[in-house]
Design a protein around this motif. Structure first.
Motif, short mmCIF file in Angstrom:
data_model
loop_
_atom_site.label_atom_id
_atom_site.label_comp_id
_atom_site.label_asym_id
_atom_site.label_seq_id
_atom_site.Cartn_x
_atom_site.Cartn_y
_atom_site.Cartn_z
N GLU A 1 3.19 6.18 5.98
CA GLU A 1 2.09 5.24 5.83
C GLU A 1 1.61 5.08 4.39
O GLU A 1 0.82 4.20 4.09
N GLY A 2 2.09 5.95 3.49
CA GLY A 2 1.69 5.85 2.09
C GLY A 2 0.31 6.39 1.81
O GLY A 2 -0.31 6.06 0.80
N ILE A 3 -0.18 7.21 2.70
CA ILE A 3 -1.51 7.80 2.55
C ILE A 3 -1.34 9.24 2.10
O ILE A 3 -0.68 10.04 2.78
N PRO B 1 4.71 11.97 7.18
CA PRO B 1 5.49 10.84 7.72
C PRO B 1 5.81 11.06 9.19
O PRO B 1 6.00 12.18 9.64
N SER B 2 5.85 9.96 9.94
CA SER B 2 6.23 10.00 11.35
C SER B 2 7.75 9.92 11.45
O SER B 2 8.36 9.05 10.85
N LYS C 1 0.80 -1.23 0.00
CA LYS C 1 0.00 0.00 0.00
C LYS C 1 0.83 1.27 0.00
O LYS C 1 0.33 2.35 0.23
N GLY C 2 2.15 1.15 -0.22
CA GLY C 2 3.00 2.33 -0.28
C GLY C 2 3.65 2.73 1.03
O GLY C 2 4.33 3.75 1.10
N LYS C 3 3.48 1.94 2.08
CA LYS C 3 4.12 2.25 3.36
C LYS C 3 5.61 2.04 3.23
O LYS C 3 6.07 1.08 2.61
N THR C 4 6.40 2.93 3.82
CA THR C 4 7.86 2.81 3.80
C THR C 4 8.44 3.00 5.19
O THR C 4 7.84 3.66 6.05
N ALA C 5 9.63 2.43 5.37
CA ALA C 5 10.41 2.61 6.60
C ALA C 5 11.81 3.05 6.18
O ALA C 5 12.41 2.43 5.29
N THR C 6 12.31 4.12 6.79
CA THR C 6 13.62 4.67 6.45
C THR C 6 14.48 4.80 7.70
O THR C 6 14.02 5.32 8.72
N PHE C 7 15.72 4.34 7.59
CA PHE C 7 16.73 4.54 8.63
C PHE C 7 17.67 5.61 8.08
O PHE C 7 18.27 5.44 7.03
#
Length: 171
Positions: free
Chosen positions: A109-111, A116-117, A79-85
């Protein structure tokens, strides 16, 4: 050492752009120097203690900024959610390895329209020269609230390539 990773789809370019949407990210967009991706296997993804490994994609993006900041991004689910370090380039133990600090973890969250958090964190990423065959990118961090974050991504050994930002349509 900059980790040159192959960007293959316009969707991944969109991920980087959406990662940097919202307040405070215009400066990041202006400083973005290179974007690249690799394919491989996401062996482990832990976000705030939750094991998201089964939903972590087999493609990872690295964004490189002219400020020395670098980020490693994986898609989570479809759904387009990503996680970045993300953090600053750190020590270079030898010619074929690189360390990077991690000072925040970003979850998008891709919304459309959602910000972004950004989680303040302390940690590091370590990786070796991707041009020498398969490599592992290992990122780990602890959020200021004590939450654990971990990314272990194993490349398939394909030759990395940069996205040409000068001819890219990305804003």
């Amino acid at each position: 050492m900059r980790f040159a990773l192959p960007l293959r789809t316009a969707a991944l370019t969109g991920i980087i752009v959406s990662m940097m949407s919202g307040a405070g990210h215009a400066q990041d967009r202006a400083n973005l120097e290179d974007v690249a991706s690799v394919t491989g296997t996401c062996d482990k993804l832990i976000m705030a203690g939750d094991d998201l490994s089964p939903t972590c994609s087999g493609q990872m993006i690295q964004s490189i900024y002219n400020t020395g900041r670098t980020g490693f991004t994986v898609m989570v689910g479809d759904k387009g959610k990503t996680a970045t370090f993300t953090g600053m380039e750190g020590a270079k133990p030898d010619d074929n390895s690189q360390l990077q600090t991690v000072d925040r973890v970003i979850v998008n969250e891709g919304i459309k329209g959602s910000t972004p958090s950004t989680i303040a964190a302390t940690g590091s990423c370590a990786y070796t020269n991707p041009y020498m065959g398969p490599t592992i990118v290992n990122c780990q961090a602890v959020g200021d609230n004590g939450d654990a974050f971990l990314l272990q991504f194993r490349t398939d050994g394909s030759e990395p390539k940069f996205l040409d930002l000068k001819s890219s349509a990305a804003p």
